[in-house]
Structures are given as C-alpha cells and as structure tokens.
Design an enzyme around this catalytic site. Structure first.
Site, PDB file in Angstrom:
ATOM      1  N   THR A   1       0.905  -1.139   0.000  1.00 41.57           N
ATOM      2  CA  THR A   1       0.000   0.000   0.000  1.00 41.57           C
ATOM      3  C   THR A   1       0.941   1.184   0.000  1.00 41.57           C
ATOM      4  O   THR A   1       2.062   1.074   0.472  1.00 41.57           O
ATOM      5  CB  THR A   1      -0.842   0.004   1.291  1.00 41.57           C
ATOM      6  OG1 THR A   1      -1.607  -1.189   1.342  1.00 41.57           O
ATOM      7  CG2 THR A   1      -1.779   1.199   1.341  1.00 41.57           C
TER       8      THR A   1
ATOM      9  N   ARG B   1     -13.082  -8.379  -2.326  1.00 39.95           N
ATOM     10  CA  ARG B   1     -12.565  -7.996  -1.002  1.00 39.95           C
ATOM     11  C   ARG B   1     -12.085  -6.544  -1.011  1.00 39.95           C
ATOM     12  O   ARG B   1     -11.344  -6.126  -1.888  1.00 39.95           O
ATOM     13  CB  ARG B   1     -11.423  -8.931  -0.623  1.00 39.95           C
ATOM     14  CG  ARG B   1     -10.762  -8.611   0.724  1.00 39.95           C
ATOM     15  CD  ARG B   1      -9.480  -7.827   0.577  1.00 39.95           C
ATOM     16  NE  ARG B   1      -8.793  -7.680   1.866  1.00 39.95           N
ATOM     17  CZ  ARG B   1      -7.705  -6.924   2.052  1.00 39.95           C
ATOM     18  NH1 ARG B   1      -7.169  -6.289   1.041  1.00 39.95           N
ATOM     19  NH2 ARG B   1      -7.164  -6.823   3.230  1.00 39.95           N
TER      20      ARG B   1
ATOM     21  N   GLY C   1     -10.125  -3.773   1.468  1.00 34.03           N
ATOM     22  CA  GLY C   1      -9.338  -3.606   2.695  1.00 34.03           C
ATOM     23  C   GLY C   1      -9.556  -2.248   3.325  1.00 34.03           C
ATOM     24  O   GLY C   1     -10.565  -1.581   3.059  1.00 34.03           O
ATOM     25  N   ASP C   2      -8.620  -1.826   4.140  1.00 35.26           N
ATOM     26  CA  ASP C   2      -8.810  -0.579   4.878  1.00 35.26           C
ATOM     27  C   ASP C   2      -8.448   0.667   4.076  1.00 35.26           C
ATOM     28  O   ASP C   2      -8.878   1.771   4.421  1.00 35.26           O
ATOM     29  CB  ASP C   2      -7.976  -0.594   6.171  1.00 35.26           C
ATOM     30  CG  ASP C   2      -6.479  -0.694   5.884  1.00 35.26           C
ATOM     31  OD1 ASP C   2      -6.086  -1.561   5.074  1.00 35.26           O
ATOM     32  OD2 ASP C   2      -5.700   0.085   6.460  1.00 35.26           O
TER      33      ASP C   2
ATOM     34  N   THR D   1      -0.842   1.018   6.607  1.00 31.89           N
ATOM     35  CA  THR D   1      -0.550  -0.112   5.723  1.00 31.89           C
ATOM     36  C   THR D   1      -0.424  -1.349   6.582  1.00 31.89           C
ATOM     37  O   THR D   1       0.303  -1.346   7.577  1.00 31.89           O
ATOM     38  CB  THR D   1       0.742   0.098   4.922  1.00 31.89           C
ATOM     39  OG1 THR D   1       1.042  -1.118   4.227  1.00 31.89           O
ATOM     40  CG2 THR D   1       1.934   0.462   5.806  1.00 31.89           C
ATOM     41  N   GLY D   2      -1.152  -2.390   6.227  1.00 30.93           N
ATOM     42  CA  GLY D   2      -1.060  -3.594   7.035  1.00 30.93           C
ATOM     43  C   GLY D   2      -2.189  -4.540   6.700  1.00 30.93           C
ATOM     44  O   GLY D   2      -2.829  -4.408   5.648  1.00 30.93           O
TER      45      GLY D   2
ATOM     46  N   GLY E   1      -5.368  -5.529   6.328  1.00 30.12           N
ATOM     47  CA  GLY E   1      -6.516  -4.646   6.227  1.00 30.12           C
ATOM     48  C   GLY E   1      -7.675  -4.975   7.146  1.00 30.12           C
ATOM     49  O   GLY E   1      -8.284  -4.071   7.726  1.00 30.12           O
TER      50      GLY E   1
END
Lengths: 308, 308
Positions: free
Chosen positions: B176, B204, B206-207, B227-228, B230
């Site tokens: 990200t 899907r 993510g965050d 970033t990680g 999500g």
C-alpha cells in the site's frame, strides 16, 4: 452473566412529521417495529446471543416494505437496487459487511457469513454475491426489492434531477435499519442495513456497510448502529467515536451519544441519529432530526416504539 | 502560519528482510521513496497545501512499479487489477475515496475529485469510473497496471491456492502506499492507495479506501495513513483511533501510535504500520512488522528514507 438483556432498533431518521404520516401508516410502522423487537427479544429471552438477536431483528426490518433496506429498498438512478449491510460482534470484535449487492434477500445475514466464514470484513458487489453463492445462499431477482412507492419516489427524484435520500420533496429521510443488543452473557452486537439513496449514481456507498462509521461493537464499551446523512457519518467515524469517547474520554454512553449527535453532528448540519447500548445495558436512541423510527426493550419491561 | 512543514510517506510494510532484497533493489526503492518525498516537499516548500503535497507524493508512488498501487499493482484471482484509494483534508474534514476501480491511472487523484467535486465520500467500481469520465479523467487499459513480477506472484499464489498479500511465499507484505503532510499554514492531509491482495476474490475491500480505517486527517489532532493486514485495520478503526487517543485520551502522537501499533495491534497479530504527523509537525513512522518502506522530510532537514 449479568442476567439483563437489552435490545434497540431503528428504521431510519429524518423529517418525520406527524402531519405527513396517516394514522394507518403510523399504526403499521409501530407494528413493524414491534415485530422486529419481538424477533430479537425472543432470542435474548431464550438465552440467545446478541448476534442472533441483531440478525433476527434486522431481518424483520429488511423484510418489511416500510423501510429502506431489503424489500422496499429505494431505486438507484438505473432503476435497480443496491444493498449494503454490516455487522459486528462486541465479544470478538469480528465484523462482516457487504456493499452493492443486488440479489441477496437479507444482506445482514450475508454480512454475518462474511464475518464467520471468510477471512475478510468487507466484500463488494458481484464478488460478495459469488461468495454468497458458494455459501449456498439463495438469490432473488433484483425486482424482488421493488415496490410501487419507491418507484414513484424515483420518478419524483428524476423529475427534480436530484440524488435524493429516500424522501418526498419536502422531506429528508434517511432510510436505514439497524439493531443493537446486549445478551445475558454480557456480549454486545450491532448491525445495520440499507438500500442507500433514491436516484443514487456513481456507485455511491454510505456509512451503513462501513465498520466504525455505521456500525461498531466492543464489549469494553458499547455497540452502535447509525442512520443519517452517510457522508457526514463517514467523515466523523460516528459509530466508533461513541466508543472512543467512552474508552478514552471516560464519558458515559449517554454523554457520548448526546455530545456527538446533538452537538458535533448537529453543528455540521449532519442530520440523523443512532442507537446504542453500553456494556451495562444502558440504552440510547438519539437523533437530531425531527424523527427516528425506533424501539427498544429491556428485560422485564414493556417494549417501547416511537417515531417522533 | 507555523512556518514549518513536514511530510512522511510509506510504500507498504511486512516481512521485509535484508537477505531477500538485493543491493540494487534496495537502491531502487530508496530512489523511488526519495522521488516521492521530493515531489511532495517541492509543493510544501513553495507554500503549497498539504493536500497538494499528499497527492503529489502518492502519485509518484502509484506510478512506480515497485509498489502495490497504480502501476505495479497486484493481480486479483481473475488476473485483473482493482485499485482502492482515499484522501482526507484536515482543515475541512472533507474526504474522498474510490474502491475497485480498474482503469484509473492515479486513484489518489480521483479520490480528490470525489472529495472536491461530488457530494459523496466513497464511490464504488463502475460508478466511480462513470464519475471519472464525467470529470474528463483519461482512462487506461487494465493491463496498464500489469508487470511481470506481479504476474509471477499471482501464479505462485494460485499454485499455493492462497489469497495472498503481495508477498512471495515466505513473506508477508502489505503493499500500500500513502503520504501524510503538514503545510506551513498548519493544515494536515493524508492519502492512501493500494492494489489490494494478490489472488484476491469476492470483491474484497481492505482498509485503504475506508476513511477512519486506512486514512484520517483532522487539524485538531493529526493525519494518518496506514498499511497492514486490512481486516484488522478495519476492525480497530486504526487511523481514527490515533486521533481519538489524542483528542479524548490526551495522549501525544507518539504515545498514541506506539500504544496502538506496538501493543493493541501487535497483540492481535495485526501486522503492519502507519505514518502520522500531528498539528505541531511531529512525525511518526511506526510498524510492528520487520520492515516498512518509508521516508520523511521536515523543513530545514535532510530527507530520510528507510526499509528495515
């Protein structure tokens, strides 16, 4: 066990004025809210989980044509229906959500499947429906959700050239449904479901499928489901903000909800409201619009329903 | 004017180990991070806005093949690319985001258009692209984003039968990109952009495109880009949680970031990190994974870039 359960539901907020609702409509709305409360409280009074109660109540609200979620959802600009929902478990902080699904009768149930049977939180559109198919969920045609009343609203919105909420011209109504529950084991849960905005375009997504914005639950603090002007509810991260005010600011649920809805959101012109229950069973139903379809029941007390 | 500007960027976090990165790759990564910093700091040193700086930096990171955003994005299960991004302005609390777009070279720029030219915050898929077309944004073919390296990752993920992040088999990498800036007028901004997970299915999300989860900015507290993993970043409403800890818990930016990333998220196994700047220009780059591609520059100081 805290031996106390509590349940609260909403069916949307907005410019709900007594002069615009006939006595018969009012009666029907109270009956629908009561049916949704009964579905959830039957679960809770049988020692069922908050999660089961939330799904039971929201399913009844989705299936009712009176609310903008599931059957009776508003039309998009393309005269279709796109549905969003989310659910969160306060015990595990597990969460599931779907957005822009078109053939799922009860998006709240699919959200729960996303939470329990996938590694993901938010599934989108056709992908979410592919997941549903693999879970054996039966599909409905998109026209299943259509009602004459909502089609008429679309025509009016098109004539006015507006992206509208689910309202007649003089009204501003945010049709969303939700439920929040505390079970006798002290577990909280929250769920929200919506059909979005009449005449919406551009794949607009509001707060309802967004964890932290439309829905949040954590046994340490509270569970929350929102209804209102989605863009403001996203930017203010409303559902999680209630929990954060309690956790970090040591506020009571009541103060957290009132400060947020009646001050911060009201000052922004962010119409809407929320329902919430804290870990001790305190119930709040707070709105800065003229009305919010709502109801609650606490163990040992009579169920309550209201509009204005 | 506080007369001080600050900028920080990230290009993803994860199992970034020196033994898996060649000296040449390392050199290229530092150069790309530096180019992104330069693009943003050129804006800030010319009295430009934090918002312009964030867009400038993220655009460079999106255009680099080295990072999982824009060109160089990972492949979905259907061997396509679906991109997500979000941006938020700390001064106005305005926000814009897009998810699942397939033909937009710079999703961060489209996110800004959603913020500035629509009444909405989050636009989804084809609808978001319809909005882009009306704004005169030029389209690229989906294969524009493809690189041989990412195609090979997809093949490996398919063979392993896994929905993977953007990692080789022994790695866990969250690709990200993001940028956070404070301008000399005291305004904060944050932006995030991603290609999601290799071999992802089911639409899907993510965050990264979710305000409050992957991105948040408020001049009263801080601006954050995450970033990680999500799903964990959604359930923990990470970006907003930093601001809430500061605002309600009276924590410093440093304590807020460290408590959240190194304790709460680490205890959940929620790998990843975040970058943040507070209203006074304090910069944090915090991660609980072995590495995070990152960089920062503060007015009057030498730019800094790092991986491990």
């Amino acid at each position: 066990m805290n031996k106390k359960f509590a349940l609260t539901i909403h069916g949307g907020a907005g410019t709900l004025l007594r002069e615009n609702i006939s006595p018969e409509q009012e009666k029907n709305i109270h009956a629908a809210l009561r049916a949704a409360l009964d579905a959830g409280s039957n679960v809770l009074s049988s020692c069922g989980s908050a999660m089961d109660a939330v799904v039971a109540s929201v399913t009844v609200l989705e299936d009712s044509e009176l609310f903008n979620a599931g059957r009776g959802a508003v039309f998009t600009n393309e005269a279709t229906h796109e549905l969003d929902a989310s659910i969160m478990c306060g015990k595990t902080n597990g969460a599931g959500a779907v957005c822009s699904v078109k053939h799922i009768q009860n998006p709240i149930q699919l959200s729960r499947m996303v939470m329990e049977r996938s590694e993901h939180v938010l599934l989108n559109g056709e992908g979410a429906e592919e997941f549903a198919r693999l879970q054996g969920v039966s599909f409905v045609s998109n026209s299943f959700f259509s009602t004459d009343f909502r089609r008429q609203q679309l025509e009016e919105a098109r004539l006015a050239g507006k992206v509208q909420l689910d309202h007649a011209d003089k009204e501003k109504k945010f049709g969303t449904v939700g439920a929040v529950a505390l079970d006798i084991n002290g577990n909280l849960a929250a769920g929200t479901s919506t059909g979005g905005m009449t005449n919406k375009r551009f794949g607009r997504v509001g707060d309802s499928p967004l964890i932290g914005c439309g829905t949040f639950a954590d046994n340490h603090t509270c569970a929350v489901s929102c209804t209102g002007w989605g863009e403001f509810f996203i930017k203010n991260v409303v559902a999680y903000d209630v929990a954060a005010r309690m956790r970090y600011g040591k506020m009571s649920l009541r103060d957290a909800c009132h400060e947020l809805v009646m001050k911060k959101l009201a000052e922004q012109g962010a119409d809407g409201g929320l329902i919430a229950i804290d870990k001790d069973g305190q119930v709040e139903m707070v709105f800065n619009s003229p009305g919010m379809y709502r109801g609650s029941v606490v163990m040992g007390e009579e169920p309550f329903t209201a509009i204005f």
